[in-house]
Structure formats: C-alpha cells, structure tokens
Design a protein around this motif. Sequence first.
Motif, PDB file in Angstrom:
ATOM      1  N   ASP A   1       0.798  -1.226   0.000  1.00 45.83           N
ATOM      2  CA  ASP A   1       0.000   0.000   0.000  1.00 45.83           C
ATOM      3  C   ASP A   1       0.834   1.281   0.000  1.00 45.83           C
ATOM      4  OD1 ASP A   1      -2.439  -1.372   0.012  1.00 45.83           O
ATOM      5  OD2 ASP A   1      -2.425  -1.532   2.195  1.00 45.83           O
TER       6      ASP A   1
ATOM      7  N   GLY B   1      -0.862   3.194  -9.806  1.00 47.76           N
ATOM      8  CA  GLY B   1      -2.183   2.587  -9.665  1.00 47.76           C
ATOM      9  C   GLY B   1      -2.141   1.186  -9.078  1.00 47.76           C
TER      10      GLY B   1
ATOM     11  N   THR C   1      -2.782  -1.888  -6.857  1.00 45.26           N
ATOM     12  CA  THR C   1      -3.860  -2.341  -5.977  1.00 45.26           C
ATOM     13  C   THR C   1      -3.609  -3.783  -5.559  1.00 45.26           C
ATOM     14  OG1 THR C   1      -5.241  -3.106  -7.825  1.00 45.26           O
ATOM     15  CG2 THR C   1      -5.610  -0.841  -7.030  1.00 45.26           C
TER      16      THR C   1
ATOM     17  N   THR D   1      -6.160  -6.664  -4.000  1.00 45.07           N
ATOM     18  CA  THR D   1      -7.552  -6.922  -3.634  1.00 45.07           C
ATOM     19  C   THR D   1      -7.746  -8.390  -3.280  1.00 45.07           C
ATOM     20  OG1 THR D   1      -8.140  -7.288  -5.962  1.00 45.07           O
ATOM     21  CG2 THR D   1      -8.459  -5.063  -5.087  1.00 45.07           C
TER      22      THR D   1
ATOM     23  N   ASP E   1      -2.387  -5.807  -8.919  1.00 48.02           N
ATOM     24  CA  ASP E   1      -2.584  -5.175 -10.219  1.00 48.02           C
ATOM     25  C   ASP E   1      -1.969  -3.781 -10.200  1.00 48.02           C
ATOM     26  OD1 ASP E   1      -3.367  -5.020 -12.853  1.00 48.02           O
ATOM     27  OD2 ASP E   1      -5.488  -4.716 -12.436  1.00 48.02           O
TER      28      ASP E   1
END
Length: 145
Positions: A23, A67, A69, A71, A82
């Motif tokens: 993150d 970008g 991520t 998840t 991703d």
Amino acid sequence: MAHSGKYYGLFLKSLLNKEVDIDSDTLKVMLCNSTYTPNQDTHQYKSSVTNEITGTGYTAGGATLTGVTLTYNASTNTIVLDADDVSWNGATFTARHAVIYDSTPGSDATRPLIAVITFDTDIPATSAPFQLLWDAAGIASLTVS
C-alpha cells in the motif's frame, strides 16, 4: 502471446517479515534479457537479478508502477496484485523477463522481489513503444485455501 508469471516464493517471507508494504512502498518493474535465469525458490532480493537490459528509452532500475492495488476476492479466495500498464516510449532494446520488486529499501540487497513474468520469446523494440499490458484479471494472483 501467452506469458508465464510467478510470484517469487520468498516474496511471502518478505511480506510476513514486514519488508514489503504494497500500500505505501514504491514498486518497480525492471526488464532483463534472456541470460537472466529466474529462480522462484532462491531469489529474494533485487541483488539476485542479473542481466538487466540497457538501451534507448530504458532507465536502469526500470519503471515505477502506478495505480497499484491489492484486492481480495472472497468468492474465489484469491488475492490479486494489479497496476496500470507500463510503457517505455521510443525504446530500442530486447527483453525476455519483467521483474517486479519493492524499490523502497535502501539497497539492492534489501529490495524484495515480488514477481517475474517470462515472455514466450525475446521481445524487441526498435524506436517504438515497449509496453507491458497487464492482464485484465491482474498482474498476479494467489489462491488462499
């Protein structure tokens, strides 16, 4: 073209040892030529990666992933990494592997490897964009069971 992607096995060890924070850390993707032999079981840090490409339009260390991520899909029990697609414009070089790593730690000996994508064949670019277009399902997934 189909390409094979794998997490480095020791990425999970780095993750559990809090050496990687998906993150907040800066993740990068570097390109290597065909003489780099990825070892999923023993390569843990960027210092294990050899034969990074050189050429017009490419900067040593690779490109920063944007970008990013991570998840979790409860219906399939998968964790998916991703990021936005990556492009090197005006590129003149040939690549065989894309290596994703955490560039936040201070030296190559402490920068954890995350995943490697091996292309089916050497991919050349001559004064053209070289693009990594990640699969719509993500760069890599891990099934939790």
